[in-house]
Design an enzyme around this catalytic site. Structure first.
Site, mmCIF file in Angstrom:
data_model
loop_
_atom_site.group_PDB
_atom_site.id
_atom_site.type_symbol
_atom_site.label_atom_id
_atom_site.label_comp_id
_atom_site.label_asym_id
_atom_site.label_seq_id
_atom_site.Cartn_x
_atom_site.Cartn_y
_atom_site.Cartn_z
ATOM 1 C CB CYS A 1 11.941 -1.812 21.339
ATOM 2 S SG CYS A 1 10.184 -2.061 20.943
ATOM 3 C CG ASP B 1 6.253 0.548 27.134
ATOM 4 O OD1 ASP B 1 7.364 0.108 26.804
ATOM 5 O OD2 ASP B 1 5.329 0.768 26.320
ATOM 6 C CE LYS C 1 6.076 7.059 27.170
ATOM 7 N NZ LYS C 1 7.149 6.683 26.246
#
Ligand code: RUB
Length: 264
Positions: free
Chosen positions: A106, A171, A206
């Site tokens: 990603c 994430d 995070k």
């Protein structure tokens, strides 16, 4: 850019990656607060931005912080912390060694900063179906002079013997594991099965203590236009259990193994 436009860009993944989503949202909110203050319009903007991509926690954490301290100063402080996180993460690259052969997945601004800093011998970047964010990673690494090989997501097993370490962004950092782009979990399991290291990178903004947590499922049409009688699913993220994590680089330091889990 107005709120509608920003929310759409985030939903359509034109603005992507947890950090960039949060940064663009906070910059918008800072501008809004400067012009209109912290009234109902500000509240509505917070709500719409928060729910645009529900899995990533960093914007959520920043908005919670803003509920405690409602000020433009706080907004600017959060923006500056997010702006500097890749550089801070890169500053701990010495913990990983040099001349490594790296596998990544990603597009993560924080992982890319760390990868660049370790001056790798080669990076295998997966294209990242269905939206191909990995192409952006490959372009950025190659532009900075790093030998970069773009592979399909399913080719990670074909190159794993040549890989020393897998480096991923994230994430959300949760008690049950690390949340990142779907496909991270099988790549992490593969990497560990071959005795190589799995390193995650991400700011401590995070750390995710939410009780209610949504793993985003996106529109099936991103995967395929449709096959009669076939259900198509498009989960956008997966959760890598801590037993697959060899180390974590944050904006504060390096945490070996699963030791960052104690901070959640
Ligand atoms: C992006 C993704 C990234 C993390 C971290 O998913 O999973 O690895 O968000 O990125 P999407 P960053 O493309 O669906 O947003 O380090 O930039 O926060």
């Amino acid at each position: 850019m107005d709120l509608e436009e920003l929310v759409n860009k985030i939903k359509e993944v034109k603005i992507q990656g947890a950090r960039r989503i949060a940064l663009e949202s906070l910059r918008f909110l800072e501008n809004l607060a400067a012009q209109r203050g912290f009234g109902p319009e500000f509240e509505e903007a917070c709500e719409r931005l928060r729910s645009a991509r529900p899995t990533a926690v960093v914007l959520f954490n920043c908005l919670e912080e803003l509920k405690r301290v409602r000020s433009r100063e706080k907004l600017r402080e959060l923006i500056s912390r997010l702006e500097s996180s890749p550089e801070k993460i890169a500053g701990f690259s010495g913990k990983l060694g040099r001349n490594l052969s790296i596998l990544t997945h990603c597009h993560s601004t924080e992982a890319v900063a760390l990868i660049k800093a370790v001056e790798p011998e080669v990076v295998y970047a997966t294209e990242t179906r269905p939206l191909y964010q990995g192409v952006k990673t490959a372009e950025e690494l190659s532009e900075s002079g790093i030998e970069t090989v773009l592979i399909t997501d399913s080719a990670s097993g074909a190159v794993i013997r040549d890989v020393d370490v897998a480096i991923f962004g994230c994430d959300a950092i949760r008690r049950e594991g690390v949340v990142n782009k779907v496909g991270t979990l099988p790549m992490a399991a593969l990497t560990r099965a071959f005795g190589k290291k799995v390193i995650f990178a991400g700011t401590e903004l995070k750390l995710d203590r939410r009780e209610v947590f949504t793993l985003e499922e996106r529109d099936p049409s991103e995967v395929h236009p449709g096959i009669p009688g076939v259900k198509i699913r498009n989960p956008a993220f997966d959760v890598t259990p801590w037993r697959f994590v060899s180390g974590f680089v944050t904006d504060v330091g390096y945490y070996p193994g699963d030791s960052l889990r104690d901070r959640i």
